[in-house]
Design an enzyme around this catalytic site. Structure first.
Site, PDB file in Angstrom:
ATOM      1  N   CYS A 100      -3.802  11.087   1.895  1.00 37.67           N
ATOM      2  CA  CYS A 100      -3.010   9.571   1.457  1.00 37.67           C
ATOM      3  C   CYS A 100      -1.729   9.830   0.682  1.00 37.67           C
ATOM      4  CB  CYS A 100      -4.092   9.035   0.503  1.00 37.67           C
ATOM      5  SG  CYS A 100      -5.623   8.666   1.295  1.00 37.67           S
ATOM      6  N   LYS A 103       0.795  -1.154   0.124  1.00 36.99           N
ATOM      7  CA  LYS A 103       0.109  -0.006   0.023  1.00 36.99           C
ATOM      8  C   LYS A 103       0.932   1.271   0.129  1.00 36.99           C
ATOM      9  CE  LYS A 103      -3.156   2.907   0.431  1.00 36.99           C
ATOM     10  NZ  LYS A 103      -4.483   2.973   1.078  1.00 36.99           N
TER      11      LYS A 103
HETATM   12  N1  SAJ Z   1      -2.750  14.631  -8.380  1.00 37.94           N
HETATM   13  C1  SAJ Z   1      -2.169  15.583  -9.229  1.00 37.94           C
HETATM   14  N2  SAJ Z   1      -1.630  14.879 -10.311  1.00 37.94           N
HETATM   15  C2  SAJ Z   1      -2.242  13.660 -10.678  1.00 37.94           C
HETATM   16  C3  SAJ Z   1      -2.900  13.005  -9.915  1.00 37.94           C
HETATM   17  C4  SAJ Z   1      -3.379  13.463  -8.867  1.00 37.94           C
HETATM   18  O1  SAJ Z   1      -1.385  16.537  -8.902  1.00 37.94           O
HETATM   19  O2  SAJ Z   1      -1.957  13.359 -11.945  1.00 37.94           O
HETATM   20  C5  SAJ Z   1      -3.013  15.541  -7.112  1.00 37.94           C
HETATM   21  C6  SAJ Z   1      -4.603  15.310  -6.750  1.00 37.94           C
HETATM   22  O3  SAJ Z   1      -4.883  16.712  -7.202  1.00 37.94           O
HETATM   23  C7  SAJ Z   1      -4.577  15.643  -5.280  1.00 37.94           C
HETATM   24  C8  SAJ Z   1      -3.574  14.404  -4.903  1.00 37.94           C
HETATM   25  O4  SAJ Z   1      -2.717  14.284  -5.968  1.00 37.94           O
HETATM   26  O5  SAJ Z   1      -4.085  16.686  -4.571  1.00 37.94           O
HETATM   27  C9  SAJ Z   1      -4.071  13.057  -4.624  1.00 37.94           C
HETATM   28  O6  SAJ Z   1      -4.989  12.513  -5.263  1.00 37.94           O
HETATM   29  P1  SAJ Z   1      -5.269  11.166  -6.102  1.00 37.94           P
HETATM   30  O7  SAJ Z   1      -6.441  11.057  -6.851  1.00 37.94           O
HETATM   31  O8  SAJ Z   1      -3.789  10.841  -6.544  1.00 37.94           O
HETATM   32  O9  SAJ Z   1      -5.250  10.196  -5.005  1.00 37.94           O
HETATM   33  P2  SAJ Z   1      -6.259   9.881  -3.543  1.00 37.94           P
HETATM   34  O10 SAJ Z   1      -5.523  10.739  -2.366  1.00 37.94           O
HETATM   35  O11 SAJ Z   1      -7.537  10.794  -3.826  1.00 37.94           O
HETATM   36  O12 SAJ Z   1      -6.406   8.436  -3.331  1.00 37.94           O
HETATM   37  C10 SAJ Z   1      -5.191   7.583  -3.444  1.00 37.94           C
HETATM   38  C11 SAJ Z   1      -5.390   6.498  -4.210  1.00 37.94           C
HETATM   39  N3  SAJ Z   1      -4.107   5.838  -4.538  1.00 37.94           N
HETATM   40  C12 SAJ Z   1      -3.481   5.591  -5.813  1.00 37.94           C
HETATM   41  O13 SAJ Z   1      -4.115   5.816  -6.677  1.00 37.94           O
HETATM   42  C13 SAJ Z   1      -2.232   4.750  -5.770  1.00 37.94           C
HETATM   43  C14 SAJ Z   1      -6.395   5.688  -3.681  1.00 37.94           C
HETATM   44  O14 SAJ Z   1      -6.381   4.288  -4.687  1.00 37.94           O
HETATM   45  C15 SAJ Z   1      -6.018   5.170  -2.281  1.00 37.94           C
HETATM   46  O15 SAJ Z   1      -6.938   4.287  -1.982  1.00 37.94           O
HETATM   47  C16 SAJ Z   1      -5.985   6.544  -1.486  1.00 37.94           C
HETATM   48  O16 SAJ Z   1      -4.928   7.448  -2.212  1.00 37.94           O
HETATM   49  C17 SAJ Z   1      -5.667   5.770   0.017  1.00 37.94           C
HETATM   50  O17 SAJ Z   1      -6.662   5.885   0.665  1.00 37.94           O
HETATM   51  O18 SAJ Z   1      -4.551   5.590  -0.010  1.00 37.94           O
END
Ligand code: SAJ
Length: 415
Positions: free
Chosen positions: A259, A205
């Site tokens: 996360c 994870k």
């Molecule tokens: N972000 C970017 N660029 C991107 C993607 C995201 O800047 O290309 C930013 C988003 O705007 C946000 C942050 O990253 O601020 C996190 O967003 P996210 O969509 O990447 O992730 P979370 O935090 O909503 O959910 C993540 C997920 N993990 C992965 O995709 C590996 C989810 O599957 C997990 O269950 C969750 O963390 C968790 O609970 O750990």
């Protein structure tokens, strides 16, 4: 394994409890937040997640989900409580420890205890230790108390769907624990169940979220490089991703949520010398809001009493969740420099407490833009993609998500 006690009814625990109840389990949900418990007892929800309200209402009405502030006897105990970090980035396991100690008196031979909270390597073994310490009467191995980790991996906004469809990784403190926990998830998960040991499950994870953090840091670094070299980073990434083995994520104003910006620290904290790349990625992502603030400062330096429209406050697109949002910090910082800031966030009705001051006004998108000299786009909500280019005439645009590029191409800084 029909009766399940879910410890923690937050963004993961409540949907998990509802999905289990919907799949025929009798679920007893526990939270220390009395307000949340009272709401759930009435069939209502205290958090927003698509379709969750209807599902909770239905399973509470059917008598399959009950909520309380205290645990009860069950076949399976699921721990889904927060695992934040402390000021020095050290993991704070106090909620996991408290939840474990509160279920310990109810544990009976043959029960399964599953940790779902994202946790540093070694936490599942600690749970076994805490239970043994409190229950000297039970010999965990002889009397078969099964303890395993099965990290939640669902994406906010798609939780109900992903709880069923995602693959799950299950790792026990011994093989029997792995088998028992995997058997339980097999009862409602449609994705594959992958069996391993507890430490590997914990690390998998952390590795998944760190991988995403490092990839976003690469994108954020590219955006700063491109800004310097006068290249449109959005076009660049789109082109590079046409290579069959390249998949660069998107830059932005920083990484938010609870996360991706937290979990890599669990690795760094346990092996600081060996985790150089992960640490550097954290630094790059954490410093991006400061870079955006500097860009705005530079753009406003020749304007007297500059007015700024900030579009978006949530931590990512199309949600109302403001927790650990870089946009919130950027707005706070800009307003503290005595600039007038108009915030447009179509998903909220009032500003969070930390942004309530005379320099910040929550406005409709068109009004925010109309009132301002500079437009700073901070979140790529679908809503902003429809902004009419006529509102952006004569404005300086700083676009951290590459959304307005389609609307207005001149005087545009995409970073
Ligand atoms: N972000 C970017 N660029 C991107 C993607 C995201 O800047 O290309 C930013 C988003 O705007 C946000 C942050 O990253 O601020 C996190 O967003 P996210 O969509 O990447 O992730 P979370 O935090 O909503 O959910 C993540 C997920 N993990 C992965 O995709 C590996 C989810 O599957 C997990 O269950 C969750 O963390 C968790 O609970 O750990």
């Amino acid at each position: 394994m029909k009766k399940v006690c879910v410890m923690g009814l937050g963004y993961i625990g409540l949907p998990t409890a509802a999905v289990l109840a919907d799949n025929g389990f009798f679920v007893h949900g526990v939270d220390i937040n009395e307000y949340a418990v009272k709401k759930i007892q009435k069939g209502e929800v205290h958090i927003y997640e698509p379709n969750l309200a209807q599902k909770v209402k239905q399973v509470v009405m059917d008598g399959l989900l009950k909520a309380s502030t205290t645990p009860t006897y069950a076949d399976v105990f699921i721990i889904s409580v927060p695992t934040p970090f402390k000021e020095n980035h050290e993991p704070d396991l106090s909620f996991v420890e408290a939840a474990t100690k509160s279920i310990a008196p109810y544990i009976e031979p043959g029960n399964v205890v599953i940790l779902e909270s994202t946790s540093p390597v070694g936490t599942t073994e600690k749970i076994a230790g805490w239970i043994s310490d409190t229950r000297k009467d039970i010999d965990m191995l002889d009397q078969n108390v099964y303890i395993a980790h099965c990290p939640e991996r669902v994406l906010p906004g798609k939780i109900l769907e992903e709880l069923i469809s995602n693959d799950r990784i299950v790792g026990g403190i011994n093989q029997e624990s792995t088998q028992k926990a995997a058997q339980f998830y097999g009862g409602f998960v449609k994705g594959e169940i992958h069996r391993t040991n507890a430490r590997t499950a914990e690390m998998s994870k952390l590795a998944e979220n760190s991988f995403r953090d490092v990839n976003i840091a690469f994108a954020n670094e590219l955006s700063i490089i491109c800004d310097e070299l006068q290249i449109d980073v959005w076009e660049l990434i789109q082109l590079a991703n046409r290579h069959p083995r390249v998949d660069i994520l998107q830059p932005g104003p920083g990484v938010g949520g609870h996360c991706i910006a937290v979990d890599p620290w669990f690795i760094i904290n346990s092996v600081p010398k060996q985790s150089r790349l992960i640490q550097e990625a954290r630094k790059v992502n954490d410093s991006k809001p400061e870079y955006v603030i500097e860009k705005v400062k530079e753009a406003t330096k020749n304007i007297t009493n500059p007015k700024i429209a900030c579009l978006g406050l949530s931590f990512k697109a199309n949600i109302d969740d403001l927790r650990e949002s870089p946009a919130v910090n950027i707005v706070k910082n800009l307003a503290s420099k005595n600039k007038k800031v108009y915030v447009a966030e179509p998903h909220i009705e009032e500003l969070p407490v930390e942004l309530r001051n005379e320099n910040i006004t929550l406005s409709k998108t068109d009004e925010a833009i109309k009132n301002s000299d500079i437009v700073v786009l901070l979140v790529d909500h679908d809503y902003f993609k429809a902004i009419d280019s006529k509102y952006l005439q004569d404005k300086i645009v700083i676009d951290t998500k590459g959304v307005l590029a389609r609307v207005k191409t001149e005087i545009l800084q995409t970073i």
